[in-house]
Design an enzyme around this catalytic site. Structure first.
Site, PDB file in Angstrom:
ATOM      1  N   SER A 159       0.827  -1.321   0.053  1.00 32.36           N
ATOM      2  CA  SER A 159       0.021   0.042  -0.001  1.00 32.36           C
ATOM      3  C   SER A 159       0.844   1.182  -0.205  1.00 32.36           C
ATOM      4  O   SER A 159       1.740   1.689  -1.017  1.00 32.36           O
ATOM      5  CB  SER A 159      -0.962   0.119   1.069  1.00 32.36           C
ATOM      6  OG  SER A 159      -1.874   0.899   1.078  1.00 32.36           O
ATOM      7  N   HIS A 160       0.702   2.083   1.140  1.00 31.88           N
ATOM      8  CA  HIS A 160       1.430   3.287   1.098  1.00 31.88           C
ATOM      9  C   HIS A 160       2.772   3.276   1.760  1.00 31.88           C
ATOM     10  O   HIS A 160       3.492   4.310   2.019  1.00 31.88           O
ATOM     11  CB  HIS A 160       0.402   4.286   1.897  1.00 31.88           C
ATOM     12  CG  HIS A 160       0.137   3.481   3.256  1.00 31.88           C
ATOM     13  ND1 HIS A 160      -0.712   2.665   3.249  1.00 31.88           N
ATOM     14  CD2 HIS A 160       0.639   3.600   4.561  1.00 31.88           C
ATOM     15  CE1 HIS A 160      -0.805   2.074   4.630  1.00 31.88           C
ATOM     16  NE2 HIS A 160      -0.020   2.916   5.216  1.00 31.88           N
TER      17      HIS A 160
ATOM     18  N   ASP B  70      -2.506   6.456  -3.428  1.00 33.43           N
ATOM     19  CA  ASP B  70      -1.255   5.847  -2.786  1.00 33.43           C
ATOM     20  C   ASP B  70      -0.527   4.827  -3.698  1.00 33.43           C
ATOM     21  O   ASP B  70      -0.709   4.705  -4.760  1.00 33.43           O
ATOM     22  CB  ASP B  70      -1.640   5.312  -1.349  1.00 33.43           C
ATOM     23  CG  ASP B  70      -2.482   4.001  -1.700  1.00 33.43           C
ATOM     24  OD1 ASP B  70      -3.261   4.175  -2.624  1.00 33.43           O
ATOM     25  OD2 ASP B  70      -2.367   3.206  -0.701  1.00 33.43           O
TER      26      ASP B  70
ATOM     27  N   ASP C 157      -0.811   1.707  -4.004  1.00 31.89           N
ATOM     28  CA  ASP C 157      -1.644   0.488  -4.603  1.00 31.89           C
ATOM     29  C   ASP C 157      -2.979   1.032  -5.410  1.00 31.89           C
ATOM     30  O   ASP C 157      -3.735   0.127  -5.766  1.00 31.89           O
ATOM     31  CB  ASP C 157      -1.792  -0.767  -4.001  1.00 31.89           C
ATOM     32  CG  ASP C 157      -2.798  -0.468  -2.585  1.00 31.89           C
ATOM     33  OD1 ASP C 157      -2.639   0.799  -2.144  1.00 31.89           O
ATOM     34  OD2 ASP C 157      -3.303  -1.247  -2.177  1.00 31.89           O
TER      35      ASP C 157
ATOM     36  N   ASP D 184      -5.640   2.550  -3.799  1.00 31.16           N
ATOM     37  CA  ASP D 184      -6.869   2.467  -3.233  1.00 31.16           C
ATOM     38  C   ASP D 184      -7.250   3.852  -2.320  1.00 31.16           C
ATOM     39  O   ASP D 184      -8.310   3.956  -1.821  1.00 31.16           O
ATOM     40  CB  ASP D 184      -7.062   1.082  -2.394  1.00 31.16           C
ATOM     41  CG  ASP D 184      -5.915   1.015  -1.260  1.00 31.16           C
ATOM     42  OD1 ASP D 184      -4.770   1.747  -1.275  1.00 31.16           O
ATOM     43  OD2 ASP D 184      -5.913  -0.029  -0.729  1.00 31.16           O
ATOM     44  N   ARG D 185      -5.976   4.394  -1.969  1.00 30.60           N
ATOM     45  CA  ARG D 185      -6.446   5.615  -1.109  1.00 30.60           C
ATOM     46  C   ARG D 185      -6.677   6.797  -2.000  1.00 30.60           C
ATOM     47  O   ARG D 185      -6.197   6.877  -3.126  1.00 30.60           O
ATOM     48  CB  ARG D 185      -5.379   5.968  -0.088  1.00 30.60           C
ATOM     49  CG  ARG D 185      -5.074   4.819   0.930  1.00 30.60           C
ATOM     50  CD  ARG D 185      -4.130   5.117   1.967  1.00 30.60           C
ATOM     51  NE  ARG D 185      -4.071   4.308   2.956  1.00 30.60           N
ATOM     52  CZ  ARG D 185      -3.482   4.402   4.071  1.00 30.60           C
ATOM     53  NH1 ARG D 185      -3.025   5.442   4.480  1.00 30.60           N
ATOM     54  NH2 ARG D 185      -3.696   3.301   5.051  1.00 30.60           N
TER      55      ARG D 185
ATOM     56  N   LYS E   6     -11.294  -0.160  -1.364  1.00 28.09           N
ATOM     57  CA  LYS E   6     -11.513   1.156  -1.444  1.00 28.09           C
ATOM     58  C   LYS E   6     -10.935   1.622  -2.740  1.00 28.09           C
ATOM     59  O   LYS E   6     -10.062   1.075  -3.338  1.00 28.09           O
ATOM     60  CB  LYS E   6     -10.886   1.811  -0.197  1.00 28.09           C
ATOM     61  CG  LYS E   6      -9.555   1.438   0.030  1.00 28.09           C
ATOM     62  CD  LYS E   6      -9.044   2.205   1.273  1.00 28.09           C
ATOM     63  CE  LYS E   6      -7.607   1.718   1.750  1.00 28.09           C
ATOM     64  NZ  LYS E   6      -7.543   1.008   3.025  1.00 28.09           N
TER      65      LYS E   6
HETATM   66  C1  G1P Z   1      -4.440   1.450   8.155  1.00 27.52           C
HETATM   67  C2  G1P Z   1      -5.473   2.552   8.230  1.00 27.52           C
HETATM   68  C3  G1P Z   1      -6.768   1.507   7.986  1.00 27.52           C
HETATM   69  C4  G1P Z   1      -6.760   1.026   6.590  1.00 27.52           C
HETATM   70  C5  G1P Z   1      -5.380   0.109   6.432  1.00 27.52           C
HETATM   71  C6  G1P Z   1      -5.228  -0.491   4.978  1.00 27.52           C
HETATM   72  O1  G1P Z   1      -4.453   0.406   9.146  1.00 27.52           O
HETATM   73  O2  G1P Z   1      -5.737   2.879   9.612  1.00 27.52           O
HETATM   74  O3  G1P Z   1      -7.862   2.293   8.096  1.00 27.52           O
HETATM   75  O4  G1P Z   1      -7.577   0.062   6.250  1.00 27.52           O
HETATM   76  O5  G1P Z   1      -4.278   0.798   6.775  1.00 27.52           O
HETATM   77  O6  G1P Z   1      -5.093   0.824   4.206  1.00 27.52           O
HETATM   78  P1  G1P Z   1      -3.840   0.551  10.441  1.00 27.52           P
HETATM   79  O7  G1P Z   1      -2.379   0.687  10.222  1.00 27.52           O
HETATM   80  O8  G1P Z   1      -4.251   1.541  11.222  1.00 27.52           O
HETATM   81  O9  G1P Z   1      -3.996  -0.928  11.094  1.00 27.52           O
HETATM   82 ZN    ZN Z   2      -3.232   1.336  -0.348  1.00 29.37          ZN
END
Ligand code: G1P
Ligand code: ZN
Length: 544
Positions: A113-114, A278, A280, A282-283, A377
């Site tokens: 992801s990010h 981000d 991947d 999704d954000r 998302k």
């Molecule tokens: C974080 C975000 C959560 C999201 C997840 C995946 O998770 O807070 O809302 O679904 O990334 O993108 P966390 O690190 O808080 O468990």
């Molecule tokens: Zn992501």
């Protein structure tokens, strides 16, 4: 071709977190590490023979190698067909779209992801089921149990395939289709939004926007949709080329990491609209001229205006938000007379509600917004939704937000993250708060006192499954709320997240700086948990 059975031994710690298994690249590079987890998935889903599997990732370092390994294993495990994005690319929402559209039994998405990418950075893997959504907890727990018991994995002896040319190839008895990663997704977007109206907005010259792909996966998607299909000027999408290390950046669309974009919206000649996604895809982060739109508000505003958009013209069935997300959307749902669900953090909890048709839109404060069009998302979807609203209402983003606050009041929101904490002390701090919840109720902190406090648990309204320990909620008598939870996606130490929100309906007090508006609450949050005492930190590392 007969599959080879390779003997293997369990690795420690292959327990999937909020969004799959996330570890350092070097962990994944250990012989057998990725293989064990993939075989654990295949053993658990136990329906590979004759099925279609989707594979793709966000293009980060190790994406290509991982895909070759997984394709050989999928062939050995009997899949009839594999759809893989060209260049190994599929954004997370696009993977969800492809799984649904092509009747796959699921997909493997490679992403952290990010989180930053590169040889010393992060990698990740998760499985999405036939509905296109992340495997529910029951399944991810079963994957984990399999990883503890694993003795063998299956693969075939074959050369790497060329992922850069679209077309079909054979891998053992499995057909591999290298597909255009963008087309299915872009078509889906075109079916939801009024592209004509948006094209008029983007081409009539007055409206100027920028989409920052942060050298992550959405570059090709945004170029195709914004610049090609909608006709926005070349260069509207910046940092459009996906890079294995995201150009050394941190592909997280927030005010800190998307600073190049933030600058373009806040200089002497600011753009009208800006957005970023981000690693991947999704954000999303959306910005108006000199103006940041909080994701909690964004969800509420999209919900309030959904009927203006063709894909949602018939109205929405209901909405859901993760527990730490502000209650702004609850107010809209109440006014519209539809249900609003409060779920634990993580997109997987929306899946059942979406599948059962109980909700149409959902979102999280962490820059996640989406709908029933896929089961993830979806960053670019949210950006297009905003563009379509701006076009439909003929109002700048800022006006849309302001008039929403005037109509519904404003839920001030902020999140404070304390990163890289010592895991034991972070856990201890949370445990202490949890043990003292009873004593907290009624206690006064200056002018504020605690009305209720609990440890959030959730019973899925569709399948009845229970999830506990999902974050501590403290409600104060001024309507304010504090939430504490530990991140489930970090790969180093622990991250404490403190979420603060408070409702304000006085029209004269709608435009304050959230940190100021929430200052009393921020202080109470520190006093309740003893953040400074337990962690030695004076300030959070990231404020959003
Ligand atoms: C974080 C975000 C959560 C999201 C997840 C995946 O998770 O807070 O809302 O679904 O990334 O993108 P966390 O690190 O808080 O468990
Ligand atoms: Zn992501």
């Amino acid at each position: 071709m007969t599959p080879t059975r390779v003997n293997t031994q369990p690795f420690e710690g292959q327990k999937p977190g909020t969004s799959g298994l996330r570890k350092k690249v070097v962990d994944f590079q250990q012989p057998g590490y990725l293989e064990n987890f993939v075989q654990a998935i295949f053993n658990t889903i136990a329906r590979c023979e004759g099925e279609t599997l989707v594979i793709g990732g966000d293009g980060r370092f190790y994406n290509r190698e991982a895909i070759q390994i997984i394709m050989r294993m999928a062939a050995a495990n009997g899949f009839a067909r594999i759809l893989v994005g060209q260049g190994g690319i599929l954004s997370t929402p696009a993977a969800s779209c492809v799984i649904r559209k092509h009747g796959a039994c699921g997909g493997i998405i490679l992403s952290a992801s990010h989180n930053p990418g590169g040889p010393t950075e992060d990698f990740g893997i998760k499985f999405n089921g036939e509905n296109g959504g992340p495997a529910p907890e029951k399944l991810t727990e079963a994957f984990y149990q399999q990883t503890l018991a694993i003795e063998q994995y299956l693969t075939i002896d074959a050369d790497d395939l060329d992922l850069d040319q679209p077309g079909s190839a054979q891998l053992g008895n499995t057909q591999i289709d290298v597909i255009d990663p963008v087309k299915d997704y872009a078509d889906l977007m075109e079916s939801l939004f009024d592209f004509e109206r948006m094209a008029a907005l983007l081409t009539r010259g007055k409206f100027r926007m920028c989409f920052d792909a942060m050298h992550a996966v959405t570059g090709p998607y945004a170029k195709e949709i914004l610049e090609k299909r909608l006709g926005a000027p070349q260069g509207t999408v910046i940092n459009a080329e996906p890079l294995e290390d995201f150009g050394g950046g941190h592909p997280d669309p927030n005010l800190v990491h998307a600073h190049q974009l933030v600058e373009l919206l806040n200089n002497d000649d600011p753009l009208d609209f800006g957005a970023a996604s981000d690693g991947d895809g999704d954000r999303n982060m959306v910005l108006g001229k000199g103006f940041y739109i909080n994701p909690c508000d964004s969800l509420a505003i999209l919900t309030a205006n959904a009927q203006l958009v063709p894909g949602y013209a018939e109205g929405i069935a209901g909405v859901a938000r993760s527990m730490p997300t502000s209650r702004a959307v609850d107010r809209v749902a109440a006014r519209q007379g539809v249900d609003c669900y409060e779920t634990p953090t993580g997109w997987k909890f929306f899946g059942n509600l979406l599948d059962a048709g109980k909700i149409t839109l959902c979102g999280e404060e962490s820059f996640g917004t989406g709908s029933d069009h896929v089961r993830e998302k979806d960053g670019l979807w949210a950006v297009l939704f905003w563009l379509d609203l701006i076009a439909a209402k003929e109002q700048p983003a800022r006006e849309i937000v302001r008039s929403h606050w005037i109509q519904y009041g404003r839920d001030y929101f902020t999140r404070h993250d304390y990163e890289g904490l010592d895991s034991d002390s972070a856990r201890q701090m949370i445990d202490q708060v949890r043990e003292n919840l009873g004593a907290l109720v009624g206690r006064a902190f200056g002018e504020l006192s605690v009305e209720s406090a609990d440890d959030f648990q959730y019973r899925d309204p569709v399948d009845g499954s229970e999830t506990t320990g999902q974050g501590i909620r403290v409600l104060l008598d001024n309507g304010g709320r504090i939430v504490y939870r530990l991140s489930g996606t970090g790969t180093q130490g622990a991250t404490l997240r403190v979420y603060l929100d408070c409702y304000q309906k006085d029209p004269a007090l709608l435009e304050l700086d959230p940190q100021k508006a929430l200052a009393p609450l921020i202080e109470v949050a520190d006093r309740i948990a003893g953040i400074n005492r337990h962690t030695g930190r004076e300030q959070p590392d990231v404020i959003t």
